[in-house]
Design an enzyme around this catalytic site. Structure first.
Site, PDB file in Angstrom:
ATOM      1  CG  HIS A  37      -1.132  -5.325  -9.643  1.00 44.58           C
ATOM      2  ND1 HIS A  37      -1.750  -4.783  -8.531  1.00 44.58           N
ATOM      3  CD2 HIS A  37      -2.112  -5.962 -10.337  1.00 44.58           C
ATOM      4  CE1 HIS A  37      -3.049  -5.062  -8.563  1.00 44.58           C
ATOM      5  NE2 HIS A  37      -3.293  -5.786  -9.657  1.00 44.58           N
ATOM      6  CG  ASP A  39      -3.827  -8.697 -12.005  1.00 43.54           C
ATOM      7  OD1 ASP A  39      -4.496  -8.015 -11.207  1.00 43.54           O
ATOM      8  OD2 ASP A  39      -3.170  -8.202 -12.935  1.00 43.54           O
ATOM      9  CG  MET A 141     -11.639  -3.635 -10.070  1.00 45.27           C
ATOM     10  SD  MET A 141      -9.901  -4.075 -10.369  1.00 45.27           S
ATOM     11  CE  MET A 141      -9.989  -4.714 -12.061  1.00 45.27           C
ATOM     12  CG  ASP A 176      -6.132  -3.517 -11.724  1.00 45.87           C
ATOM     13  OD1 ASP A 176      -5.791  -3.531 -12.919  1.00 45.87           O
ATOM     14  OD2 ASP A 176      -6.047  -4.520 -10.984  1.00 45.87           O
TER      15      ASP A 176
END
Length: 229
Positions: A37, A39, A141, A176
């Site tokens: 992942h 970001d 999120m 996340d």
């Protein structure tokens, strides 16, 4: 990306050693990471600044699984092709980042990537109800985006609602923020498929002690299996 119910762990390299990304990526994959992942933050949509297309391109040769690129930027559309060229497999855009999310998801798919759409904690599940036929992934999120290491915000009701809305569509639910062995079972029971974890994976380990990464990931996986058993 298939949607059989198995948990995928996607370590966030925002928590990795910035001076050693290639080795860190290889280490987490060797220790069982399903995805990697990334970001991307612009200092505008969120209060932090991280990676751009050149960094993602530099990560690409080291990733043998799935490179999952989460755009916390606005605007998004002018940069879609750059991230496609950099080698992103999944590109996720926030529904809050622009007024034309349909167009954004269409453009991501047209560029050859899987399309993800992310929801901030204060945004209801219904905000993506009419986007599900264009999405391959919905990212929920469980912190306010911008920084790693934040406290988990309980979004299990939203996850259950999304699982209901998705129905039999081949759409994954990704979580996340604040994922660890305590919170992972909660979101998995609610319907999550992909767990992004930063500090919970990288804490206590290093490239030289990569087995710690493996133990941390197994602890998350084992915790999930207790609710799926």
């Amino acid at each position: 990306m298939n949607t059989d119910r198995k948990i995928r762990i996607a370590p966030s390299i925002l928590s990795a050693d910035f001076a050693n990304f290639g080795a860190e990526i290889r280490a987490i994959e060797d220790q069982g990471a399903d995805w990697v992942h990334v970001d991307v933050m612009d200092g505008h949509f969120v209060p932090n600044l991280t990676f751009g297309p050149p960094a993602v391109k530099a990560f690409r040769p080291h990733v043998t699984t799935v490179m999952d690129v989460h755009l916390m930027i606005a605007p998004i559309d002018p940069f879609i092709d750059a991230y496609a060229e950099a080698g992103a497999d999944v590109l996720t855009a926030h529904v809050e980042a622009g007024p034309h999310t349909h167009r954004t998801l269409q453009a991501i798919r047209a560029a050859g990537m899987k399309a993800g759409v992310a929801l901030n904690p204060g945004t209801p599940a219904e905000a993506v109800e009419h986007l599900l036929d264009l999405a391959d992934l919905v990212c929920v999120m469980t912190v306010n985006p911008g920084f790693g290491g934040q406290k988990f915000i309980d979004m299990t009701a939203k996850i259950r609602r999304l699982r209901q809305m998705i129905g039999d569509r081949p759409v994954l639910i990704e979580i996340d923020g604040g994922v660890d062995p305590k919170t992972a079972p909660l979101v998995a029971a609610a319907g999550a498929d992909v767990l992004v974890a930063g500090s919970a994976v990288f804490r206590g380990g290093s490239v030289e002690q990569a087995d710690v990464y493996g133990r941390n990931m197994r602890a998350i996986r084992d915790a999930v299996e207790t609710v799926w058993a």
